[in-house]
Design a protein around this motif. Sequence first.
Motif, PDB file in Angstrom:
ATOM      1  N   LEU A 163      18.363  16.016  14.741  1.00  0.00           N
ATOM      2  CA  LEU A 163      19.708  16.490  14.420  1.00  0.00           C
ATOM      3  C   LEU A 163      20.748  15.934  15.385  1.00  0.00           C
ATOM      4  N   PHE A 164      20.503  16.037  16.667  1.00  0.00           N
ATOM      5  CA  PHE A 164      21.479  15.521  17.632  1.00  0.00           C
ATOM      6  C   PHE A 164      21.415  13.996  17.733  1.00  0.00           C
ATOM      7  N   GLY A 165      20.261  13.430  17.407  1.00  0.00           N
ATOM      8  CA  GLY A 165      20.143  11.976  17.403  1.00  0.00           C
ATOM      9  C   GLY A 165      20.866  11.317  16.252  1.00  0.00           C
ATOM     10  N   ALA A 166      21.324  12.109  15.289  1.00  0.00           N
ATOM     11  CA  ALA A 166      22.029  11.564  14.120  1.00  0.00           C
ATOM     12  C   ALA A 166      23.512  11.328  14.382  1.00  0.00           C
ATOM     13  N   PHE A 167      24.004  11.782  15.533  1.00  0.00           N
ATOM     14  CA  PHE A 167      25.444  11.700  15.806  1.00  0.00           C
ATOM     15  C   PHE A 167      25.718  10.938  17.101  1.00  0.00           C
ATOM     16  N   ASP A 168      26.846  10.222  17.117  1.00  0.00           N
ATOM     17  CA  ASP A 168      27.172   9.357  18.248  1.00  0.00           C
ATOM     18  C   ASP A 168      28.314   9.871  19.113  1.00  0.00           C
ATOM     19  N   ASP A 169      28.833  11.055  18.842  1.00  0.00           N
ATOM     20  CA  ASP A 169      29.926  11.573  19.658  1.00  0.00           C
ATOM     21  C   ASP A 169      29.417  11.957  21.047  1.00  0.00           C
ATOM     22  N   PHE A 170      30.335  12.127  21.984  1.00  0.00           N
ATOM     23  CA  PHE A 170      29.982  12.355  23.385  1.00  0.00           C
ATOM     24  C   PHE A 170      29.130  13.606  23.574  1.00  0.00           C
ATOM     25  N   LYS A 171      29.529  14.732  22.973  1.00  0.00           N
ATOM     26  CA  LYS A 171      28.794  15.988  23.171  1.00  0.00           C
ATOM     27  C   LYS A 171      27.367  15.889  22.652  1.00  0.00           C
ATOM     28  N   SER A 172      27.207  15.314  21.466  1.00  0.00           N
ATOM     29  CA  SER A 172      25.869  15.201  20.878  1.00  0.00           C
ATOM     30  C   SER A 172      24.983  14.291  21.710  1.00  0.00           C
ATOM     31  N   ARG A 173      25.542  13.180  22.184  1.00  0.00           N
ATOM     32  CA  ARG A 173      24.747  12.254  22.983  1.00  0.00           C
ATOM     33  C   ARG A 173      24.306  12.876  24.305  1.00  0.00           C
ATOM     34  N   LYS A 174      25.186  13.666  24.923  1.00  0.00           N
ATOM     35  CA  LYS A 174      24.826  14.299  26.198  1.00  0.00           C
ATOM     36  C   LYS A 174      23.682  15.304  26.001  1.00  0.00           C
ATOM     37  N   ILE A 175      23.746  16.062  24.922  1.00  0.00           N
ATOM     38  CA  ILE A 175      22.664  17.006  24.630  1.00  0.00           C
ATOM     39  C   ILE A 175      21.375  16.246  24.331  1.00  0.00           C
ATOM     40  N   PHE A 176      21.494  15.187  23.523  1.00  0.00           N
ATOM     41  CA  PHE A 176      20.331  14.376  23.168  1.00  0.00           C
ATOM     42  C   PHE A 176      19.663  13.801  24.425  1.00  0.00           C
ATOM     43  N   GLU A 177      20.467  13.327  25.360  1.00  0.00           N
ATOM     44  CA  GLU A 177      19.933  12.734  26.590  1.00  0.00           C
ATOM     45  C   GLU A 177      19.212  13.757  27.457  1.00  0.00           C
ATOM     46  N   GLN A 178      19.635  15.014  27.380  1.00  0.00           N
ATOM     47  CA  GLN A 178      19.007  16.043  28.211  1.00  0.00           C
ATOM     48  C   GLN A 178      17.669  16.524  27.664  1.00  0.00           C
ATOM     49  N   LEU A 179      17.346  16.153  26.450  1.00  0.00           N
ATOM     50  CA  LEU A 179      16.072  16.592  25.863  1.00  0.00           C
ATOM     51  C   LEU A 179      14.882  16.135  26.700  1.00  0.00           C
ATOM     52  N   THR A 180      14.975  14.947  27.274  1.00  0.00           N
ATOM     53  CA  THR A 180      13.842  14.429  28.041  1.00  0.00           C
ATOM     54  C   THR A 180      13.642  15.169  29.369  1.00  0.00           C
ATOM     55  N   LYS A 181      14.627  15.959  29.783  1.00  0.00           N
ATOM     56  CA  LYS A 181      14.495  16.722  31.030  1.00  0.00           C
ATOM     57  C   LYS A 181      13.723  18.021  30.830  1.00  0.00           C
ATOM     58  N   ILE A 182      13.602  18.436  29.595  1.00  0.00           N
ATOM     59  CA  ILE A 182      13.032  19.747  29.317  1.00  0.00           C
ATOM     60  C   ILE A 182      11.591  19.912  29.793  1.00  0.00           C
ATOM     61  N   PRO A 183      10.684  18.938  29.583  1.00  0.00           N
ATOM     62  CA  PRO A 183       9.307  19.147  30.060  1.00  0.00           C
ATOM     63  C   PRO A 183       9.216  19.433  31.556  1.00  0.00           C
ATOM     64  N   ASP A 184       9.987  18.720  32.373  1.00  0.00           N
ATOM     65  CA  ASP A 184       9.953  18.960  33.821  1.00  0.00           C
ATOM     66  C   ASP A 184      10.478  20.351  34.160  1.00  0.00           C
ATOM     67  N   ILE A 185      11.544  20.762  33.491  1.00  0.00           N
ATOM     68  CA  ILE A 185      12.089  22.102  33.729  1.00  0.00           C
ATOM     69  C   ILE A 185      11.064  23.158  33.326  1.00  0.00           C
ATOM     70  N   MET A 186      10.425  22.940  32.194  1.00  0.00           N
ATOM     71  CA  MET A 186       9.406  23.887  31.735  1.00  0.00           C
ATOM     72  C   MET A 186       8.268  24.027  32.736  1.00  0.00           C
ATOM     73  N   GLU A 187       7.827  22.925  33.300  1.00  0.00           N
ATOM     74  CA  GLU A 187       6.727  22.974  34.266  1.00  0.00           C
ATOM     75  C   GLU A 187       7.069  23.872  35.450  1.00  0.00           C
ATOM     76  N   LYS A 188       8.300  23.755  35.928  1.00  0.00           N
ATOM     77  CA  LYS A 188       8.726  24.592  37.051  1.00  0.00           C
ATOM     78  C   LYS A 188       8.794  26.055  36.649  1.00  0.00           C
ATOM     79  N   LEU A 189       9.309  26.323  35.447  1.00  0.00           N
ATOM     80  CA  LEU A 189       9.452  27.699  34.992  1.00  0.00           C
ATOM     81  C   LEU A 189       8.100  28.353  34.732  1.00  0.00           C
TER      82      LEU A 189
END
Length: 335
Positions: free
Chosen positions: A161-187
């Motif tokens: 869904l977020f990968g379908a859009f090129d606006d700034f907000k969508s791209r920033k959210i899309f880029e943060q998806l790859t951070k989630i596994p590391d955050i999950m490990e800590k939590l």
Amino acid sequence: MVIYKMYEEILEQPNAIRKTLESQKENLDSIARKISETEKIYLIGCGSSLSTCYSAKYALEMVQDVNVDVLTGYEFYYHKKISNKNSVAIFTSQSGETADTRDAMKKANEEGMYTAVITNEKNSSMAKKANIAVVTEGGREEAILGTKTYVTQLMGLYYVLFGAFDDFKSRKIFEQLTKIPDIMEKLIKSTEKENKELANEFKDENLFYCIGSGPNYGLAYKLAMTMLMEGALKHACPLYSGEFRHGLIERVEKDVPVIFLDSNFPGDILTQKSVEFCENIGTKNILFRMQDYADINSILSPFILVIPLEWFIYYLAHFNGEDPGSTRHIGKVRY
């Protein structure tokens, strides 16, 4: 202490996401491109899978003016009139065999819609019959309430869904998806003890109300419908924050547990007003706040808040002598 299979599955979630993003990138990108060309998006699922649809819909609608419908499988099959063929129908099913969702896909295919499925089973009938399949890397999962399959499915939806859009907000959210596994490990490491203690405190309660707004409504739905009712065998009811003052405000009582999910969304002003009301009448409030766990875009909060909630449910079941992964009727009763 008895260790249930769900314990291991909680630990395996970060790697399941990493493996899914790596192995399914081509298909995820393909679905995202298709969505970028379409006029209508349907997200269809049941149970825990329906909850991911709710979260993804509300997340996307916070940054895009898009036409997204969320339906259960049988509501789509029996009641949805299809007039716009320039649509994408994304089906979510951990097994790929959920009867409700499978029938909905059959209807969509017959209507000539573009169909995609996000499932954990590559040889499932839905994976074979969809135009395209994303096969999550959850491995064999035993806990009925869904851990690895939930987070990988949610990741798949956010990605396309977020990968379908090129606006700034969508791209920033899309880029943060790859951070989630590391955050999950800590939590996973940091939130077990406190939620074990919380579960021990609430183990004798039998009714929980679960409240959230925006993407957190989907998580509140999962918390009530699959985590508390299926996993911990407790009565539970999910509610939009904005609907607290319609119904529950008259029924909630002193000493009744109310779980609030708060991520400082605009709509969480109503979550906070509900918290204040409940404090004043003496309910047993349990507050999970996004800002207490991670410094990341709040639209990603379901990925974050689900970890402490999983530990809470795991130990709530344990302290009541229940295996949080077992079932009494699911899979045995067909209709």
